[in-house]
Scaffold this motif. Structure first.
Motif, PDB file in Angstrom:
ATOM      1  N   ALA A  52       0.592  -1.268  -0.124  1.00  0.00           N
ATOM      2  CA  ALA A  52       0.226  -0.700   0.273  1.00  0.00           C
ATOM      3  C   ALA A  52       1.297   0.629   0.049  1.00  0.00           C
ATOM      4  CB  ALA A  52      -0.964  -0.186   0.874  1.00  0.00           C
ATOM      5  N   ASP A  53       0.503   2.232  -1.347  1.00  0.00           N
ATOM      6  CA  ASP A  53       1.581   2.950  -1.178  1.00  0.00           C
ATOM      7  C   ASP A  53       0.967   4.297  -2.336  1.00  0.00           C
ATOM      8  OD1 ASP A  53       1.954   1.834  -4.109  1.00  0.00           O
ATOM      9  OD2 ASP A  53       4.331   1.465  -3.400  1.00  0.00           O
ATOM     10  N   THR A  54      -0.633   4.769  -1.937  1.00  0.00           N
ATOM     11  CA  THR A  54      -0.693   5.125  -2.856  1.00  0.00           C
ATOM     12  C   THR A  54      -0.343   7.149  -2.163  1.00  0.00           C
ATOM     13  OG1 THR A  54      -2.461   5.356  -1.657  1.00  0.00           O
ATOM     14  CG2 THR A  54      -2.852   3.766  -4.156  1.00  0.00           C
ATOM     15  N   ALA A  55      -0.493   7.253  -0.944  1.00  0.00           N
ATOM     16  CA  ALA A  55      -0.197   8.515  -0.594  1.00  0.00           C
ATOM     17  C   ALA A  55       1.186   8.705   0.035  1.00  0.00           C
ATOM     18  CB  ALA A  55      -0.587   8.296   1.005  1.00  0.00           C
ATOM     19  N   SER A  56       2.119   9.972  -0.372  1.00  0.00           N
ATOM     20  CA  SER A  56       3.238   9.589  -0.106  1.00  0.00           C
ATOM     21  C   SER A  56       3.968   9.544   1.264  1.00  0.00           C
ATOM     22  CB  SER A  56       3.577  11.484   0.150  1.00  0.00           C
ATOM     23  OG  SER A  56       4.430  11.693   0.345  1.00  0.00           O
ATOM     24  N   ALA A  57       4.825   8.680   0.957  1.00  0.00           N
ATOM     25  CA  ALA A  57       4.945   7.953   2.332  1.00  0.00           C
ATOM     26  C   ALA A  57       5.509   9.139   3.494  1.00  0.00           C
ATOM     27  CB  ALA A  57       6.674   7.196   1.046  1.00  0.00           C
ATOM     28  N   ASN A  58       5.968  10.622   2.869  1.00  0.00           N
ATOM     29  CA  ASN A  58       6.000  11.280   4.113  1.00  0.00           C
ATOM     30  C   ASN A  58       5.309  11.866   4.426  1.00  0.00           C
ATOM     31  OD1 ASN A  58       8.845  10.542   4.835  1.00  0.00           O
ATOM     32  ND2 ASN A  58      10.246  12.457   3.706  1.00  0.00           N
ATOM     33  N   ASP A  59       3.919  11.728   3.680  1.00  0.00           N
ATOM     34  CA  ASP A  59       2.326  12.118   4.848  1.00  0.00           C
ATOM     35  C   ASP A  59       2.497  11.028   5.486  1.00  0.00           C
ATOM     36  OD1 ASP A  59      -0.071  13.452   4.674  1.00  0.00           O
ATOM     37  OD2 ASP A  59      -0.322  13.436   2.937  1.00  0.00           O
ATOM     38  N   ALA A  65      -3.029   5.946   7.711  1.00  0.00           N
ATOM     39  CA  ALA A  65      -4.455   5.603   7.637  1.00  0.00           C
ATOM     40  C   ALA A  65      -4.983   4.541   6.371  1.00  0.00           C
ATOM     41  CB  ALA A  65      -5.171   7.163   6.597  1.00  0.00           C
ATOM     42  N   GLU A  66      -3.474   4.868   5.177  1.00  0.00           N
ATOM     43  CA  GLU A  66      -3.461   4.011   4.581  1.00  0.00           C
ATOM     44  C   GLU A  66      -2.731   2.270   4.787  1.00  0.00           C
ATOM     45  OE1 GLU A  66      -2.477   3.662  -0.353  1.00  0.00           O
ATOM     46  OE2 GLU A  66      -1.079   4.384   0.616  1.00  0.00           O
ATOM     47  N   TYR A  67      -2.287   2.516   5.666  1.00  0.00           N
ATOM     48  CA  TYR A  67      -1.808   1.581   5.947  1.00  0.00           C
ATOM     49  C   TYR A  67      -2.614   0.330   6.962  1.00  0.00           C
ATOM     50  CZ  TYR A  67       3.351   3.085   4.916  1.00  0.00           C
ATOM     51  OH  TYR A  67       4.186   3.468   3.886  1.00  0.00           O
ATOM     52  N   ALA A  68      -3.592   1.143   7.844  1.00  0.00           N
ATOM     53  CA  ALA A  68      -4.074   0.966   8.767  1.00  0.00           C
ATOM     54  C   ALA A  68      -6.002   0.555   7.727  1.00  0.00           C
ATOM     55  CB  ALA A  68      -4.873   2.078   9.665  1.00  0.00           C
ATOM     56  N   ARG A  69      -6.254   0.214   7.019  1.00  0.00           N
ATOM     57  CA  ARG A  69      -7.108  -0.430   6.098  1.00  0.00           C
ATOM     58  C   ARG A  69      -6.582  -1.514   5.357  1.00  0.00           C
ATOM     59  NH1 ARG A  69      -7.621   5.110   4.616  1.00  0.00           N
ATOM     60  NH2 ARG A  69      -6.495   5.061   2.429  1.00  0.00           N
ATOM     61  N   SER A  70      -5.251  -1.787   5.720  1.00  0.00           N
ATOM     62  CA  SER A  70      -4.728  -3.151   4.253  1.00  0.00           C
ATOM     63  C   SER A  70      -4.947  -4.287   4.993  1.00  0.00           C
ATOM     64  CB  SER A  70      -3.232  -2.978   4.072  1.00  0.00           C
ATOM     65  OG  SER A  70      -2.738  -3.901   3.595  1.00  0.00           O
ATOM     66  N   GLY A  71      -5.662  -5.622   4.919  1.00  0.00           N
ATOM     67  CA  GLY A  71      -5.176  -6.284   4.888  1.00  0.00           C
ATOM     68  C   GLY A  71      -4.320  -7.516   5.421  1.00  0.00           C
ATOM     69  N   ASP A 130       8.845  -2.981  10.215  1.00  0.00           N
ATOM     70  CA  ASP A 130       8.051  -2.055   9.353  1.00  0.00           C
ATOM     71  C   ASP A 130       6.422  -3.349   9.196  1.00  0.00           C
ATOM     72  OD1 ASP A 130       6.004  -0.649   7.043  1.00  0.00           O
ATOM     73  OD2 ASP A 130       7.824  -1.410   5.801  1.00  0.00           O
ATOM     74  N   GLY A 131       6.559  -4.363   9.444  1.00  0.00           N
ATOM     75  CA  GLY A 131       5.731  -5.078   9.349  1.00  0.00           C
ATOM     76  C   GLY A 131       4.561  -5.480   9.985  1.00  0.00           C
ATOM     77  N   VAL A 132       5.047  -5.633  11.050  1.00  0.00           N
ATOM     78  CA  VAL A 132       4.233  -5.708  12.533  1.00  0.00           C
ATOM     79  C   VAL A 132       4.308  -4.966  13.210  1.00  0.00           C
ATOM     80  CG1 VAL A 132       4.118  -8.061  14.790  1.00  0.00           C
ATOM     81  CG2 VAL A 132       5.431  -8.416  12.030  1.00  0.00           C
ATOM     82  N   ALA A 133       5.489  -4.228  13.707  1.00  0.00           N
ATOM     83  CA  ALA A 133       4.874  -3.066  14.750  1.00  0.00           C
ATOM     84  C   ALA A 133       4.504  -2.254  13.984  1.00  0.00           C
ATOM     85  CB  ALA A 133       6.612  -2.986  15.499  1.00  0.00           C
ATOM     86  N   LEU A 134       4.987  -1.546  12.891  1.00  0.00           N
ATOM     87  CA  LEU A 134       4.019  -0.806  12.587  1.00  0.00           C
ATOM     88  C   LEU A 134       2.540  -0.814  12.336  1.00  0.00           C
ATOM     89  CD1 LEU A 134       4.630   2.511  11.689  1.00  0.00           C
ATOM     90  CD2 LEU A 134       5.421   1.839   9.592  1.00  0.00           C
ATOM     91  N   LYS A 135       2.635  -1.573  12.011  1.00  0.00           N
ATOM     92  CA  LYS A 135       1.149  -2.692  11.071  1.00  0.00           C
ATOM     93  C   LYS A 135       0.207  -2.255  12.480  1.00  0.00           C
ATOM     94  CE  LYS A 135      -2.476  -4.116   9.233  1.00  0.00           C
ATOM     95  NZ  LYS A 135      -3.566  -2.718   9.139  1.00  0.00           N
ATOM     96  N   HIS A 136       0.704  -2.409  13.978  1.00  0.00           N
ATOM     97  CA  HIS A 136       0.265  -2.566  14.975  1.00  0.00           C
ATOM     98  C   HIS A 136      -0.155  -1.381  15.179  1.00  0.00           C
ATOM     99  CE1 HIS A 136      -1.152  -7.093  15.972  1.00  0.00           C
ATOM    100  NE2 HIS A 136       0.337  -7.590  15.099  1.00  0.00           N
ATOM    101  N   ALA A 137       0.431  -0.811  15.417  1.00  0.00           N
ATOM    102  CA  ALA A 137       0.849   1.368  15.985  1.00  0.00           C
ATOM    103  C   ALA A 137      -0.838   1.945  15.669  1.00  0.00           C
ATOM    104  CB  ALA A 137       2.033   1.419  15.865  1.00  0.00           C
ATOM    105  N   VAL A 138      -0.179   1.459  13.810  1.00  0.00           N
ATOM    106  CA  VAL A 138      -1.282   2.546  12.952  1.00  0.00           C
ATOM    107  C   VAL A 138      -2.903   2.345  13.031  1.00  0.00           C
ATOM    108  CG1 VAL A 138       0.589   2.897  11.427  1.00  0.00           C
ATOM    109  CG2 VAL A 138      -0.722   1.050  11.614  1.00  0.00           C
TER     110      VAL A 138
END
Length: 252
Positions: A52-59, A65-71, A130-138
């Motif tokens: 998921a990378d449609t949004a600007s990565a530094n925004d 929000a995009e990461y949170a929607r990714s299943g 990135d794949g685990v900790a950040l996903k839980h955080a977002v």
């Protein structure tokens, strides 16, 4: 001198020839190296297509929000790790197969192997962050009550900055491994030397990525080094694969 098992008056036995249809000893592990490297590139590329990378990565608000929607976020990063593991395995097999000349090149191959293994270890940690900790955080930030969102966002952003640092140094190590492996390929002359040049250039692209990510994060400035790294790895991995399976042993 009579060898063990040789009867008096018996002529020495010639060396055993390779069986018809069976590749020479050098060719089989070279094919393994080429197959692993290309498979690693292909797996990483396919996994990245689902990132998921449609949004600007530094925004960060839009990106989180995009990461949170990714299943499939965690699965995508597991796929990327598998691809990197295959690529690194291919590099390690190649360094063994090439049998670098003694002296400086022998040490270059050893340092290249150490850099490659270190890059893989750091990539595993990176994908865990990135794949685990950040996903839980977002996910926690997206689901939090309005009063808690600021604190949850700060946690996610801190993990993101940790990701920047790990990605930066992983790129440095991978770049160093590719540059060193490229030097060994050129010096050993057991496969086409341009493969080594392309490999070294891909390493330089990763070194550039490491610097940009470490100083600016995932900015548009990293687009050209990223694309260059992808194209160059595709070029040398395909060349190595075809050379290993269909080409002849090359000395230049």
């Amino acid at each position: 001198m009579k060898k063990f098992g040789q009867q008096d008056g018996e002529a020495p036995r010639p060396g055993v020839a390779a069986e018809p249809g069976r590749p020479p000893p050098f060719r089989a592990p070279l094919r393994l190296a080429g197959t692993l490297a290309f498979a690693g590139f292909a797996v990483s590329l396919v996994a990245g297509l689902f990132h998921a990378d449609t949004a600007s990565a530094n925004d960060h608000p839009a990106t989180f929000a995009e990461y949170a929607r990714s299943g499939i976020w965690t699965a995508v990063h597991l796929g990327q790790f598998a691809g990197m593991a295959l690529l690194i395995a291919g590099l390690l097999v190649l360094l063994v197969v090439l049998q670098a000349p003694g002296g400086a090149m022998d040490w270059t191959a050893r340092f290249g192997a150490v850099a490659a293994v270190s890059a893989l270890a750091l990539y595993a940690a990176l994908q865990a962050v990135d794949g685990v900790a950040l996903k839980h955080a977002v996910d926690a930030w997206a689901a939090a009550a309005e009063a808690d969102k600021s604190a949850r966002f700060a946690v996610a952003e801190g993990i993101r900055w940790l990701e920047w640092g790990m990605r930066s140094y992983q790129s440095f190590l991978l770049g160093a491994a590719l540059v060193l492996a490229g030097a060994v390929v050129v010096s050993a002359r057991r496969v086409s030397r341009p493969i080594g040049y392309l490999m070294a250039l891909s390493g330089l692209a990763y070194l550039a990525q490491g610097w940009i990510i470490g100083t600016e994060g995932f900015t548009p400035a990293n687009t050209i080094p990223t694309l260059a790294g992808i194209v160059l790895i595709l070029a040398w991995s395909v060349w190595l694969l075809l050379s290993a399976w269909f080409g002849r042993r090359s000395s230049g």
